[in-house]
Design a protein around this motif. Structure first.
Motif, short mmCIF file in Angstrom:
data_model
loop_
_atom_site.label_atom_id
_atom_site.label_comp_id
_atom_site.label_asym_id
_atom_site.label_seq_id
_atom_site.Cartn_x
_atom_site.Cartn_y
_atom_site.Cartn_z
N ASP A 172 -14.33 -27.47 0.78
CA ASP A 172 -14.01 -28.75 0.17
C ASP A 172 -12.97 -29.47 1.03
O ASP A 172 -12.25 -30.34 0.57
CB ASP A 172 -13.46 -28.46 -1.24
N GLY A 173 -12.86 -29.06 2.27
CA GLY A 173 -11.84 -29.63 3.14
C GLY A 173 -10.47 -29.06 2.87
O GLY A 173 -9.47 -29.56 3.39
N HIS A 226 -8.59 -34.91 3.76
CA HIS A 226 -9.03 -34.68 2.38
C HIS A 226 -8.65 -35.87 1.50
O HIS A 226 -9.47 -36.37 0.73
CB HIS A 226 -8.38 -33.40 1.86
#
Ligand code: SAH
Length: 237
Positions: A172-173, A226
């Motif tokens: 998810d980064g 992100h």
């Protein structure tokens, strides 16, 4: 069809090496992926033909010859798989690129040695230069092993339940949250209470917060990316 790695190297005996063990090794034996390590030297015109020569313009070391390497590539890369050259000058390898490669048919991977390879073969055979980090290895083989390992563990059936890898670092980064297992207390340190309380929503929230904290603290670069993605979701950028 099985995911296929073709590695061009002057040290084919380095393969499968560590990839013959553990999960990657089991998957190799099970036919989930396959590996051909091709000896670049076998494509020299005769036994006395060198695979390397002195650098044009002078300087230390040796450069891998374009003609021999091109013959090796032409013999091996007869399909549409990406052709990668392991190189400290390349695009840094990311989990995103690994996921793309794992979803494809495999890769043809060229390993340099000495001072690297003649620039013209990179251009003429359209090699994509990939780096495993900002440091210099003595050859591309260890970099190739790292790349193939990262791809193979994502192939369906290799990691079992974890196969999606969606909770891992970078998925998810973000970096992954801290993990714990028994004993309940180690060196005076208990497992964080939330993890043993049985409240799944709380566990999820704690893990998320820890992943964010670690990413912020350790990797400001990933954290900034992100944050930017959250503001502009893919497609709306
Ligand atoms: N003189 C070159 C380094 C050559 S190192 C330079 O300064 O750029 C010899 C070979 O090791 C390279 O051709 C490459 O295949 C491999 N290699 C070294 N470091 C690497 C890295 N960080 N990532 C990927 N491959 C690397």
């Amino acid at each position: 069809m099985a995911w296929r790695a073709t590695v061009l190297t002057i040290f084919p005996e380095m393969f499968p090496g560590p990839l013959g063990l553990s999960l990657a090794g089991k998957a190799l034996n099970a036919g989930i992926w396959s590996l051909d390590a091709i000896d670049i030297r076998a494509h020299a015109e005769n036994r006395h033909d060198k695979v390397d020569d002195t650098p044009a313009g002078g300087g230390p070391g040796l450069v891998m010859k374009p003609d021999v390497l091109a013959r090796a590539i032409d013999a091996a890369a007869t399909d549409a798989r990406p052709r990668l050259l392991m190189s400290p000058r390349g695009t840094p390898l990311t989990q995103m690129r690994v996921m793309e490669l794992a979803q494809g048919d495999g890769a043809v991977i060229v390993c340099g040695r000495y001072e690297g390879i003649d620039e013209r073969v990179i251009a003429s055979r359209r090699l994509e230069e990939v780096s495993v980090g900002d440091y210099v290895l003595s050859g591309g083989e260890i970099a190739a092993l790292a790349l193939v390992d990262a791809c193979v563990r994502l192939l369906p059936g290799v990691m079992g339940k974890q196969a999606s890898g969606t909770e891992e670092s970078f998925a998810d980064g973000l970096l992954e949250y801290p993990q714990y297992t028994r004993p309940a207390v180690f060196d005076g340190m208990p497992i964080p209470e939330v993890l043993t309380g049985g409240d799944h929503a709380k566990v999820k929230a704690w893990r998320r917060a820890e992943a964010e904290r670690l990413t912020r603290e350790r990797r400001p670069d990933l954290w900034a990316a992100h944050q930017a993605r959250k503001k502009a979701p893919p497609g709306k950028a």
